[in-house]
Design a protein around this motif. Structure first.
Motif, PDB file in Angstrom:
ATOM      1  N   ARG A   1       4.422  10.966  -9.379  1.00  0.00           N
ATOM      2  CA  ARG A   1       3.835  12.249  -9.079  1.00  0.00           C
ATOM      3  C   ARG A   1       3.746  12.459  -7.585  1.00  0.00           C
ATOM      4  O   ARG A   1       3.444  11.546  -6.847  1.00  0.00           O
ATOM      5  CB  ARG A   1       2.434  12.318  -9.676  1.00  0.00           C
ATOM      6  N   ARG A   2       3.992  13.655  -7.168  1.00  0.00           N
ATOM      7  CA  ARG A   2       3.954  13.977  -5.746  1.00  0.00           C
ATOM      8  C   ARG A   2       2.540  13.794  -5.196  1.00  0.00           C
ATOM      9  O   ARG A   2       1.563  14.235  -5.770  1.00  0.00           O
ATOM     10  CB  ARG A   2       4.403  15.414  -5.561  1.00  0.00           C
ATOM     11  N   GLY A   3       2.442  13.130  -4.043  1.00  0.00           N
ATOM     12  CA  GLY A   3       1.149  12.951  -3.390  1.00  0.00           C
ATOM     13  C   GLY A   3       0.399  11.714  -3.836  1.00  0.00           C
ATOM     14  O   GLY A   3      -0.657  11.426  -3.330  1.00  0.00           O
ATOM     15  N   PHE A   4       0.936  10.969  -4.775  1.00  0.00           N
ATOM     16  CA  PHE A   4       0.260   9.759  -5.247  1.00  0.00           C
ATOM     17  C   PHE A   4       1.207   8.584  -5.123  1.00  0.00           C
ATOM     18  O   PHE A   4       2.417   8.726  -5.186  1.00  0.00           O
ATOM     19  CB  PHE A   4      -0.178   9.909  -6.705  1.00  0.00           C
ATOM     20  N   TRP A   5       0.647   7.409  -4.969  1.00  0.00           N
ATOM     21  CA  TRP A   5       1.454   6.206  -4.881  1.00  0.00           C
ATOM     22  C   TRP A   5       0.879   5.182  -5.833  1.00  0.00           C
ATOM     23  O   TRP A   5      -0.314   4.921  -5.833  1.00  0.00           O
ATOM     24  CB  TRP A   5       1.435   5.644  -3.465  1.00  0.00           C
ATOM     25  N   TYR A   6       1.725   4.623  -6.638  1.00  0.00           N
ATOM     26  CA  TYR A   6       1.315   3.571  -7.556  1.00  0.00           C
ATOM     27  C   TYR A   6       2.118   2.323  -7.228  1.00  0.00           C
ATOM     28  O   TYR A   6       3.323   2.388  -7.052  1.00  0.00           O
ATOM     29  CB  TYR A   6       1.581   3.979  -9.006  1.00  0.00           C
ATOM     30  N   GLY A   7       1.472   1.183  -7.167  1.00  0.00           N
ATOM     31  CA  GLY A   7       2.178  -0.059  -6.901  1.00  0.00           C
ATOM     32  C   GLY A   7       1.287  -1.055  -6.196  1.00  0.00           C
ATOM     33  O   GLY A   7       0.185  -0.739  -5.758  1.00  0.00           O
ATOM     34  N   SER A   9       0.266  -3.785  -3.123  1.00  0.00           N
ATOM     35  CA  SER A   9       0.311  -3.640  -1.666  1.00  0.00           C
ATOM     36  C   SER A   9       1.649  -4.135  -1.111  1.00  0.00           C
ATOM     37  O   SER A   9       2.169  -3.582  -0.149  1.00  0.00           O
ATOM     38  CB  SER A   9      -0.853  -4.389  -1.021  1.00  0.00           C
ATOM     39  N   THR A  10       2.227  -5.158  -1.739  1.00  0.00           N
ATOM     40  CA  THR A  10       3.532  -5.655  -1.290  1.00  0.00           C
ATOM     41  C   THR A  10       4.601  -4.587  -1.497  1.00  0.00           C
ATOM     42  O   THR A  10       5.449  -4.371  -0.631  1.00  0.00           O
ATOM     43  CB  THR A  10       3.915  -6.937  -2.057  1.00  0.00           C
ATOM     44  N   GLU A  11       4.561  -3.894  -2.636  1.00  0.00           N
ATOM     45  CA  GLU A  11       5.523  -2.830  -2.894  1.00  0.00           C
ATOM     46  C   GLU A  11       5.337  -1.683  -1.902  1.00  0.00           C
ATOM     47  O   GLU A  11       6.310  -1.112  -1.410  1.00  0.00           O
ATOM     48  CB  GLU A  11       5.373  -2.302  -4.328  1.00  0.00           C
ATOM     49  N   VAL A  12       4.077  -1.352  -1.604  1.00  0.00           N
ATOM     50  CA  VAL A  12       3.792  -0.280  -0.645  1.00  0.00           C
ATOM     51  C   VAL A  12       4.365  -0.648   0.715  1.00  0.00           C
ATOM     52  O   VAL A  12       5.060   0.143   1.359  1.00  0.00           O
ATOM     53  CB  VAL A  12       2.270  -0.014  -0.538  1.00  0.00           C
ATOM     54  N   LEU A  27       5.508   6.156  10.815  1.00  0.00           N
ATOM     55  CA  LEU A  27       4.621   7.268  10.508  1.00  0.00           C
ATOM     56  C   LEU A  27       5.397   8.468   9.957  1.00  0.00           C
ATOM     57  O   LEU A  27       4.974   9.105   8.998  1.00  0.00           O
ATOM     58  CB  LEU A  27       3.827   7.663  11.747  1.00  0.00           C
ATOM     59  N   GLU A  28       6.566   8.758  10.527  1.00  0.00           N
ATOM     60  CA  GLU A  28       7.379   9.875  10.036  1.00  0.00           C
ATOM     61  C   GLU A  28       7.826   9.619   8.595  1.00  0.00           C
ATOM     62  O   GLU A  28       7.778  10.503   7.747  1.00  0.00           O
ATOM     63  CB  GLU A  28       8.595  10.075  10.930  1.00  0.00           C
ATOM     64  N   ALA A  29       8.243   8.389   8.311  1.00  0.00           N
ATOM     65  CA  ALA A  29       8.683   8.043   6.961  1.00  0.00           C
ATOM     66  C   ALA A  29       7.538   8.187   5.970  1.00  0.00           C
ATOM     67  O   ALA A  29       7.698   8.752   4.884  1.00  0.00           O
ATOM     68  CB  ALA A  29       9.223   6.614   6.926  1.00  0.00           C
ATOM     69  N   ALA A  30       6.363   7.707   6.340  1.00  0.00           N
ATOM     70  CA  ALA A  30       5.212   7.785   5.445  1.00  0.00           C
ATOM     71  C   ALA A  30       4.770   9.225   5.233  1.00  0.00           C
ATOM     72  O   ALA A  30       4.384   9.613   4.131  1.00  0.00           O
ATOM     73  CB  ALA A  30       4.059   6.960   6.009  1.00  0.00           C
ATOM     74  N   THR A  31       4.831  10.037   6.276  1.00  0.00           N
ATOM     75  CA  THR A  31       4.428  11.437   6.180  1.00  0.00           C
ATOM     76  C   THR A  31       5.317  12.200   5.208  1.00  0.00           C
ATOM     77  O   THR A  31       4.863  13.085   4.495  1.00  0.00           O
ATOM     78  CB  THR A  31       4.470  12.092   7.580  1.00  0.00           C
ATOM     79  N   ARG A  32       6.594  11.836   5.148  1.00  0.00           N
ATOM     80  CA  ARG A  32       7.536  12.523   4.264  1.00  0.00           C
ATOM     81  C   ARG A  32       7.324  12.172   2.792  1.00  0.00           C
ATOM     82  O   ARG A  32       7.857  12.836   1.931  1.00  0.00           O
ATOM     83  CB  ARG A  32       8.968  12.162   4.636  1.00  0.00           C
ATOM     84  N   VAL A  36      -1.144   8.934   0.936  1.00  0.00           N
ATOM     85  CA  VAL A  36      -1.650   7.557   0.856  1.00  0.00           C
ATOM     86  C   VAL A  36      -0.823   6.653   1.766  1.00  0.00           C
ATOM     87  O   VAL A  36      -1.365   5.849   2.528  1.00  0.00           O
ATOM     88  CB  VAL A  36      -1.638   7.038  -0.597  1.00  0.00           C
ATOM     89  N   LEU A  37       0.502   6.794   1.717  1.00  0.00           N
ATOM     90  CA  LEU A  37       1.357   5.992   2.583  1.00  0.00           C
ATOM     91  C   LEU A  37       1.115   6.338   4.052  1.00  0.00           C
ATOM     92  O   LEU A  37       1.173   5.468   4.913  1.00  0.00           O
ATOM     93  CB  LEU A  37       2.833   6.206   2.236  1.00  0.00           C
ATOM     94  N   ARG A  38       0.840   7.594   4.333  1.00  0.00           N
ATOM     95  CA  ARG A  38       0.553   8.001   5.708  1.00  0.00           C
ATOM     96  C   ARG A  38      -0.690   7.287   6.211  1.00  0.00           C
ATOM     97  O   ARG A  38      -0.725   6.806   7.340  1.00  0.00           O
ATOM     98  CB  ARG A  38       0.378   9.516   5.785  1.00  0.00           C
ATOM     99  N   GLN A  39      -1.738   7.203   5.391  1.00  0.00           N
ATOM    100  CA  GLN A  39      -2.961   6.506   5.789  1.00  0.00           C
ATOM    101  C   GLN A  39      -2.689   5.025   6.034  1.00  0.00           C
ATOM    102  O   GLN A  39      -3.191   4.441   6.992  1.00  0.00           O
ATOM    103  CB  GLN A  39      -4.040   6.669   4.727  1.00  0.00           C
ATOM    104  N   VAL A  40      -1.897   4.408   5.163  1.00  0.00           N
ATOM    105  CA  VAL A  40      -1.560   2.994   5.324  1.00  0.00           C
ATOM    106  C   VAL A  40      -0.782   2.806   6.631  1.00  0.00           C
ATOM    107  O   VAL A  40      -1.060   1.884   7.404  1.00  0.00           O
ATOM    108  CB  VAL A  40      -0.753   2.471   4.114  1.00  0.00           C
ATOM    109  N   ALA A  41       0.176   3.678   6.892  1.00  0.00           N
ATOM    110  CA  ALA A  41       0.976   3.575   8.111  1.00  0.00           C
ATOM    111  C   ALA A  41       0.101   3.754   9.346  1.00  0.00           C
ATOM    112  O   ALA A  41       0.236   3.004  10.325  1.00  0.00           O
ATOM    113  CB  ALA A  41       2.094   4.611   8.097  1.00  0.00           C
TER     114      ALA A  41
END
Length: 155
Positions: A1-7, A9-12, A27-32, A36-41
């Motif tokens: 689903r768009r906007g959510f990440w499941y997996g 921490s190693t997969e993330v 940061l650019e990759a995570a933003t796209r 959730v990935l943006r926050q991690v980045a």
């Protein structure tokens, strides 16, 4: 689903670094991909910057530091539960980022705001900030050797 990440921490992490290689910027990759990935980045980039600026240890809420009443009518404060070594990082001050003019026009009380490099980070909203909003200081106390220092780290 768009906007959510499941997996896991190693997969993330694996996904973030693969995307960073493809897009040239973590940061650019995570933003796209995902908020959730943006926050991690952002957290990873902030930690790297802190380490590059001399950080030696990252404190953990509940282990080395705690939020507790400051006494009297002063409200809450952030306290060390143990002696913190030089170079310890208490945390990243988070909140709503805005320009100084925007902040001055906002309804914020300013009690949880930090100005740095022309940007205001307003931690007044507990849902958009963290425990660092409870760091207090006294301008009346001496800042001699051993006194804590707040340093802004630019990611």
């Amino acid at each position: 689903r768009r906007g959510f990440w499941y997996g896991t921490s190693t997969e993330v992490m694996s996904t973030l670094f693969a995307l960073a290689a493809a897009h040239g910027s973590l940061l650019e990759a995570a933003t796209r991909t995902s908020p959730v990935l943006r926050q991690v980045a952002q957290r990873l980039l902030w930690r790297r910057t802190a380490l590059e600026n001399g950080a030696r240890f990252f404190c953990e809420l509940g282990r080395e530091i705690e939020v507790a009443p400051s006494g009297g009518a002063k409200g809450m404060g952030l306290f060390a539960k143990v002696d913190l070594a030089e170079g310890s990082v208490v945390g990243r001050y988070t909140g709503v980022e805005m320009g100084e003019d925007e902040f001055d026009a906002s309804p914020s009380t300013g009690l949880y705001a930090m100005r740095t490099n022309g940007v205001v980070i307003d931690g007044e909203d507990p849902d958009r900030s963290n425990y660092c909003r409870f760091i207090n200081h006294s301008v009346r106390r001496g800042g001699g050797p051993g006194a804590p220092v707040l340093r802004a780290l630019e990611p």
